[in-house]
Design an enzyme around this catalytic site. Structure first.
Site, PDB file in Angstrom:
ATOM      1  N   SER A 221     -11.590  13.266   4.536  1.00 37.78           N
ATOM      2  CA  SER A 221     -10.975  12.586   3.308  1.00 37.78           C
ATOM      3  C   SER A 221     -10.907  11.106   3.129  1.00 37.78           C
ATOM      4  O   SER A 221     -11.624  10.602   4.055  1.00 37.78           O
ATOM      5  CB  SER A 221      -9.194  12.716   4.045  1.00 37.78           C
ATOM      6  OG  SER A 221      -8.295  12.034   3.293  1.00 37.78           O
TER       7      SER A 221
ATOM      8  N   TYR B 100      -3.701  10.034  10.490  1.00 42.17           N
ATOM      9  CA  TYR B 100      -4.922  10.781   9.576  1.00 42.17           C
ATOM     10  C   TYR B 100      -5.931  10.188   9.617  1.00 42.17           C
ATOM     11  O   TYR B 100      -6.873  10.958   9.722  1.00 42.17           O
ATOM     12  CB  TYR B 100      -3.770  11.310   8.555  1.00 42.17           C
ATOM     13  CG  TYR B 100      -4.584  12.093   7.464  1.00 42.17           C
ATOM     14  CD1 TYR B 100      -5.121  13.513   7.983  1.00 42.17           C
ATOM     15  CD2 TYR B 100      -5.117  11.680   6.321  1.00 42.17           C
ATOM     16  CE1 TYR B 100      -5.477  14.192   7.174  1.00 42.17           C
ATOM     17  CE2 TYR B 100      -5.848  12.526   5.524  1.00 42.17           C
ATOM     18  CZ  TYR B 100      -6.105  14.132   5.897  1.00 42.17           C
ATOM     19  OH  TYR B 100      -6.706  14.742   4.961  1.00 42.17           O
TER      20      TYR B 100
ATOM     21  N   LYS C  25     -10.012  11.738  10.681  1.00 40.57           N
ATOM     22  CA  LYS C  25     -10.942  11.734   9.757  1.00 40.57           C
ATOM     23  C   LYS C  25     -12.098  10.799  10.048  1.00 40.57           C
ATOM     24  O   LYS C  25     -13.371  11.301   9.891  1.00 40.57           O
ATOM     25  CB  LYS C  25     -10.363  11.585   8.253  1.00 40.57           C
ATOM     26  CG  LYS C  25      -9.651  12.779   7.933  1.00 40.57           C
ATOM     27  CD  LYS C  25     -10.037  14.195   8.053  1.00 40.57           C
ATOM     28  CE  LYS C  25      -9.190  15.253   7.761  1.00 40.57           C
ATOM     29  NZ  LYS C  25      -9.580  16.644   7.905  1.00 40.57           N
TER      30      LYS C  25
END
Length: 261
Positions: free
Chosen positions: A150, A171, A175
């Site tokens: 992402s 998050y 990633k």
């Protein structure tokens, strides 16, 4: 015959969104697809889409696939997934690590159990699944591992933008770790002709998850259709490792690069 005819592909998080689109695209190119996720029945999730739906879509188009219920946070489920794929179709040629569990919460408020769960699904699971399939790929001197990343992996700019307060730090950490794993594994496997890449969308893809978190909307003109990610994934799952490996790729940029002149 498609470019993946005779290949066996395992796609995690294949019940909806990007994972489902990739599974269907690989199936359309002849791969025997193992669609893995927790959601087998519609009643199991607040979001629309199941791995049974994905398999049905592949089979309707003439492809071959089966659904395997898998909780990627559990080590025994990961082992069972690869074992089931090998028993059904043979050794895995393509592994697409797409599954994700995501919470958007500021660091000071982040619950430990949620932190652990996110890293378990998005970092530890791809690591272990690769450990399970790479020996066979090495032996055959052929294989592809694709980790779905992402733009959240990028470091924030300063002063921070409008999304800084969204709570995407954990998050992004997941990633970023996944991307470093990608390049490291690619380097380890370069001499074995096994390709390892990471792929991110250039823009937010409207999926049940991103819509729920209000990261985009159904009518967002700037959103990226899941089909673009699926096309880019296909490109990274059949080209020789000497040609495409160790890349932190962005879907639209990659497709533009590979487009014949």
């Amino acid at each position: 015959m498609g470019v993946l005819e005779g290949k066996v592909a395992v796609v995690t998080g294949a019940s909806r969104g990007i994972g489902a689109a990739i599974a269907v695209r690989l199936g359309a190119e002849g791969a025997k697809v193992v669609a893995a996720a927790r959601t087998v029945e519609a009643s199991q999730s607040r979001f629309e889409g199941t791995i049974a739906d994905t398999v049905a879509q592949i089979e309707k188009a003439g492809g071959t696939a089966f659904a395997h219920a898998t909780d990627l946070s559990r080590e025994k489920d990961r082992r069972a997934l690869i074992r089931a794929a090998e028993e059904r179709y043979g050794q895995v040629d393509i592994l697409v690590n797409n599954a994700a569990v995501t919470y958007f919460t500021p660091v000071v408020d982040f619950a430990e159990r949620r932190y652990d769960l996110m890293f378990e699904v998005q970092v530890n699971a791809p690591f272990q699944l690769a450990q399970l399939v790479v020996p066979g790929m090495r032996e055959r001197r052929r294989g592809w591992v694709l980790n779905i990343s992402s733009i959240a992996a990028r470091h924030p700019t300063f002063p921070p933008g409008p999304f800084a307060g969204l709570g995407a730090t954990v998050y992004g950490m997941c990633k970023a770790a996944l991307e470093r794993f990608t390049t490291g594994l690619a380097a380890e496997l370069y001499a074995d002709n096994v390709a390892v890449n990471a792929l991110s969308p250039n823009r937010v893809v409207p999926t049940p998850g991103t819509l729920y978190h209000r990261l985009t909307s159904d009518d967002d003109p700037n959103a990226e259709p899941p089909a673009i990610m699926a096309d880019a994934a296909l490109a990274l799952c059949h080209r020789p490792a000497a040609e495409l490996t160790g890349r932190i790729a962005y879907s639209q940029d990659l497709l533009a690069e590979l487009k014949p002149e």
